[in-house]
Design a protein around this motif. Sequence first.
Motif, PDB file in Angstrom:
ATOM      1  N   ASN A 241      -1.403  -0.234   2.580  1.00  0.00           N
ATOM      2  CA  ASN A 241      -1.874  -1.586   2.267  1.00  0.00           C
ATOM      3  C   ASN A 241      -3.130  -1.587   1.396  1.00  0.00           C
ATOM      4  O   ASN A 241      -3.557  -2.635   0.942  1.00  0.00           O
ATOM      5  CB  ASN A 241      -2.148  -2.365   3.555  1.00  0.00           C
ATOM      6  CG  ASN A 241      -0.866  -2.725   4.264  1.00  0.00           C
ATOM      7  OD1 ASN A 241       0.191  -2.831   3.658  1.00  0.00           O
ATOM      8  ND2 ASN A 241      -0.946  -2.903   5.568  1.00  0.00           N
ATOM      9  N   ALA A 242      -3.711  -0.422   1.187  1.00  0.00           N
ATOM     10  CA  ALA A 242      -4.915  -0.311   0.361  1.00  0.00           C
ATOM     11  C   ALA A 242      -4.492  -0.079  -1.090  1.00  0.00           C
ATOM     12  O   ALA A 242      -4.539   1.026  -1.600  1.00  0.00           O
ATOM     13  CB  ALA A 242      -5.792   0.826   0.863  1.00  0.00           C
ATOM     14  N   CYS A 243      -4.061  -1.143  -1.757  1.00  0.00           N
ATOM     15  CA  CYS A 243      -3.533  -1.011  -3.118  1.00  0.00           C
ATOM     16  C   CYS A 243      -4.633  -1.033  -4.172  1.00  0.00           C
ATOM     17  O   CYS A 243      -4.563  -0.308  -5.153  1.00  0.00           O
ATOM     18  CB  CYS A 243      -2.541  -2.135  -3.407  1.00  0.00           C
ATOM     19  SG  CYS A 243      -1.126  -2.130  -2.313  1.00  0.00           S
TER      20      CYS A 243
ATOM     21  N   THR B 169     -10.197  -1.700  -1.939  1.00  0.00           N
ATOM     22  CA  THR B 169      -9.583  -1.578  -0.621  1.00  0.00           C
ATOM     23  C   THR B 169      -9.385  -0.108  -0.259  1.00  0.00           C
ATOM     24  O   THR B 169      -9.593   0.284   0.886  1.00  0.00           O
ATOM     25  CB  THR B 169      -8.230  -2.315  -0.591  1.00  0.00           C
ATOM     26  OG1 THR B 169      -8.397  -3.617  -1.119  1.00  0.00           O
ATOM     27  CG2 THR B 169      -7.695  -2.416   0.814  1.00  0.00           C
ATOM     28  N   LEU B 170      -8.998   0.695  -1.233  1.00  0.00           N
ATOM     29  CA  LEU B 170      -8.817   2.125  -0.981  1.00  0.00           C
ATOM     30  C   LEU B 170     -10.156   2.780  -0.638  1.00  0.00           C
ATOM     31  O   LEU B 170     -10.238   3.632   0.242  1.00  0.00           O
ATOM     32  CB  LEU B 170      -8.192   2.804  -2.202  1.00  0.00           C
ATOM     33  CG  LEU B 170      -7.751   4.245  -2.027  1.00  0.00           C
ATOM     34  CD1 LEU B 170      -6.764   4.357  -0.882  1.00  0.00           C
ATOM     35  CD2 LEU B 170      -7.144   4.761  -3.313  1.00  0.00           C
ATOM     36  N   GLN B 171     -11.208   2.354  -1.315  1.00  0.00           N
ATOM     37  CA  GLN B 171     -12.538   2.871  -1.013  1.00  0.00           C
ATOM     38  C   GLN B 171     -12.949   2.475   0.405  1.00  0.00           C
ATOM     39  O   GLN B 171     -13.497   3.276   1.151  1.00  0.00           O
ATOM     40  CB  GLN B 171     -13.553   2.348  -2.024  1.00  0.00           C
ATOM     41  CG  GLN B 171     -14.953   2.863  -1.794  1.00  0.00           C
ATOM     42  CD  GLN B 171     -15.930   2.286  -2.811  1.00  0.00           C
ATOM     43  OE1 GLN B 171     -15.597   1.395  -3.582  1.00  0.00           O
ATOM     44  NE2 GLN B 171     -17.142   2.804  -2.787  1.00  0.00           N
ATOM     45  N   ARG B 172     -12.656   1.244   0.802  1.00  0.00           N
ATOM     46  CA  ARG B 172     -12.978   0.781   2.152  1.00  0.00           C
ATOM     47  C   ARG B 172     -12.185   1.594   3.187  1.00  0.00           C
ATOM     48  O   ARG B 172     -12.708   1.943   4.241  1.00  0.00           O
ATOM     49  CB  ARG B 172     -12.676  -0.714   2.256  1.00  0.00           C
ATOM     50  CG  ARG B 172     -13.275  -1.363   3.464  1.00  0.00           C
ATOM     51  CD  ARG B 172     -13.214  -2.881   3.451  1.00  0.00           C
ATOM     52  NE  ARG B 172     -11.993  -3.438   2.910  1.00  0.00           N
ATOM     53  CZ  ARG B 172     -11.935  -4.269   1.864  1.00  0.00           C
ATOM     54  NH1 ARG B 172     -13.036  -4.639   1.271  1.00  0.00           N
ATOM     55  NH2 ARG B 172     -10.799  -4.734   1.431  1.00  0.00           N
ATOM     56  N   TYR B 173     -10.918   1.914   2.876  1.00  0.00           N
ATOM     57  CA  TYR B 173     -10.114   2.739   3.769  1.00  0.00           C
ATOM     58  C   TYR B 173     -10.760   4.116   3.936  1.00  0.00           C
ATOM     59  O   TYR B 173     -10.871   4.628   5.052  1.00  0.00           O
ATOM     60  CB  TYR B 173      -8.692   2.904   3.226  1.00  0.00           C
ATOM     61  CG  TYR B 173      -7.898   3.929   3.994  1.00  0.00           C
ATOM     62  CD1 TYR B 173      -7.264   3.587   5.177  1.00  0.00           C
ATOM     63  CD2 TYR B 173      -7.819   5.251   3.563  1.00  0.00           C
ATOM     64  CE1 TYR B 173      -6.565   4.527   5.908  1.00  0.00           C
ATOM     65  CE2 TYR B 173      -7.130   6.197   4.282  1.00  0.00           C
ATOM     66  CZ  TYR B 173      -6.499   5.829   5.444  1.00  0.00           C
ATOM     67  OH  TYR B 173      -5.817   6.764   6.175  1.00  0.00           O
TER      68      TYR B 173
END
Length: 158
Positions: free
Chosen positions: A22-24, A28-32
Amino acid sequence: SRTGMALMCLVAGYTSTHRFNNACTPGTLQRYAVRALKHMFLLGIGALLITLVSYVRSKGRRYICTGALHLLLAATLVHLPFLFVPRMALAVGTTGVILRIFGYTVWEPRSCGGFDHQPFQLGLSAQLLGIGFCYMGVLDPLHRLVAPCMTEWVQIWM
């Protein structure tokens, strides 16, 4: 129990993969990635504290160095590269579980004589199976059924 720990690792792998998928966007990927590092840091501190306290309490005779938190920390670290190759995670996880079922151990860390020793091969394999199951969409129908009923904090935990 070992089965309960293996199921927890399976859910952790599935959940991590679901969040990763869901980290597209880059933010968002950095937050993941930051959340994954934070969880590993907290697990590491907890595992270290358990080891230190049990070592001091037992006067160095029987302390915990391969317990549940140690397994979760190792599995959290090992599974991250497999998020990019979920088919490989499915193959390695399946192989690890099958070998364990038939009594073959590829690698297990030495127990320190403590009362909490978790089988690392089973836990790591279960976490990798969780990645593969998420890739295959095994639990998607259940997730769609239950998601509207769950509160926000339960969805975050899972």
